[in-house]
Design a protein around this motif. Sequence first.
Motif: not given
Length: 756
Positions: A161, A241, A340, A344, A546, A548, A551, A553
């Motif tokens: 990360h 990722d 992830s 979101n 993604v 961070f 986040r 979608t």
Amino acid sequence: MENDAATLYCPNENCQAANPLTHKFCQRCSTPLPKNYLWAVVDGPSVGSPGEILADRYLVLDKFVLLDTKPGLLALTPELDNLQPLKAYLRLIPYRLHVPQVYGILFLADGPSQREILLLEKPPLLVDDSIQQVHLGSELTVAWRDATSMRQLNWLWQIAHLWQPLVSEGVASSLLDSSVLRVEGSLVRLLELRFDAAKSPELTQLGEFWQQLVSYSKPAIVEFVDQVSLSLIQGKINSTDQLIGILDSGLAQLGRSQTPTIKIITKTDTGPSRQRNEDACSPPSGTLVSKPPQPTALAIVCDGIGGHEGGNVASNLAIETIQQQVQQLTKVPYDHIDPSLLLNDLEKAVAIANDKISQRNDSENRQGRQRMGTTLVMALPVAHEMYITHVGDSRAYWITRHGCYQVTLDDDVASREVRLGYAIYREAVQQSAAGSLVQALGMGPSTSLHPTSARFMLDEDAVFLLTSDGLSDFDRVEEYWETEILPILVGEANIANVADRLIEIANTKNGHDNVTIALVHYQVQYWEPEITIKAIIPESYSAKTVDFASRTTDATLLGSPNHKTQVIPDTEPAKTRSLPLHWIVPLIFVVAAGSLGLFVKQLRSPSGALPVFSNPLQTQNPAIEATPAPRSLANLSPGWVIKTNNPISLGNNQSLPPGAFLEVINTKPNPNPASVNFSVSMRVCANKSTQTPANTNNPAVISSVPPNSKPLPETVLLELSQLKRFGVTVLQPDAPSPCRTVTQPPVNQSPDTSPT
């Protein structure tokens, strides 16, 4: 090292009494005595001799470790012109759980000249205050052999990360230097930053560094770590990722060997100086929730804004809305959840709450300071993870036996100045309006809201404290965590009694505001699995987009009736199908007869020529060899067309309706290097239902004008996170487009944009 002559001065400006170094509270006024241990970044064998006091305040405890004996005074800070070498530290403040932050500068005489020594706060140290013993946290490569398999993968997951943010600041070499890569319990922490040479390191070098850990990995994961490190070296894993996804899979398998027990309690109080309590919490104040037997454990703290104008309405509306949304999310089995996507969806839940409050403000004609709003911080434990989402200055703290860590960054002016590299935090908070919020729920449409979400791997007992600023102001959590919250972890205190005590501290030591807290006690039972887990390295990988920092979608909002949290499906290997044997022989005869007939036909043709077959390599579509990735927000390019599926507010009583088409002009990177978000400049093309000419000079450009809205501008500027949050669709090349191609403006020329 203990120094009998050294004393610790009370930070209370009305006291400033000298105290022995071993005391936790001032012997005169009972003010907590902060122990600010600092790491000195020095080129040389040491910063001074143990026991020596530098600049009349810094006690040398070890070669590079200092203790500030006058914590009530501001440290010297460099001029703005000299901040450039420190900008990497400042801009990485969102990652301060792992990256130390700048405390100040120490000026030391070095002959006729002076040396500037950078002082970093909260380095990875093991401290025994009773005897003033200080040791550096272990190097990861040393601590590795004694860690559980869960913790070993947890450390790799944290490094994965950190990789991209540190690459963006030119300091990824820090993650390859075992002397600065330290651990503090389950946390990976850096002593200081190592600046990259001319070229940043590649993931292949990370694989080479990890390869040395294989021989000391626990039996359950030795093959996994070997596979991952070799795949990095060979380039089979070529993005962070992808790497994080593989590590997530490994941790999920190990998580089956970990059984958590969770207790949550909340408390809220009006405080001694307020007439109305504008805070709200979930579960209701005074309620103790345990999981098991409860299937879900969710803690929320909201601090209402607006006084008599309705802050209490906003905070309660936020609680009610988010509870409804998260209840749907948690029905999915944890081992089927894509982390992830869950992050979101939590942010979308916050966006829905924001829009409900904002719409109520609009319906009541509230403007400016009359608008009601609320801060928010929530914690959702799921299996071996903790999900934290927040907006505003209500905070989340993570308390373990090793320390107290603030895991949220306030959405205020001071933090923004540091994140942009303009100021050191300890100096920024002294400025006027430093605590003014830059965002809160209800102040505007969710298109301009950027909630922060994060998840943390848990492999040891911990307490998460969620609190409004009624307690966190004036560093009360940092002052009292060790005496009040740490006893929960060692079995010396009851969680309900601790909650009462924290409310008492807030009211007696601060007392200027309402106060609300939630305590989440996470207990772990773990055993080493007997199985050996393996890494699944896909042959090809299409990276997810993604962000961070925000986040989201491309899915529709949670409020959609057909929405449900996306899950990872149970998949089985595809079964190989074979033709039955009694079909094969007739099929051979059919093929042979057909070929013979074709040959005879060609012999009887007028020319008598044999058929001419084209070379398949000459006529083959190049796309067959290298099929381009489908168009999506992940690879957005100029000239592509986007279709809106939900209304998108632009402010100023303007909004894009569903079904509007936008043609991408260009994309602009976000000024925050730690973010992978970017701005997208687009031209408004058309709407299926309402089309009105927007510019008679350019009939190809059509704007959509929803009822009761101002006509839209020709171009709009939106954040990538906004496009993702509102579920837009990127048209594929074969889809009919209502837009004509527009010419991309020069790089040094920005198109006209509308305010968003």
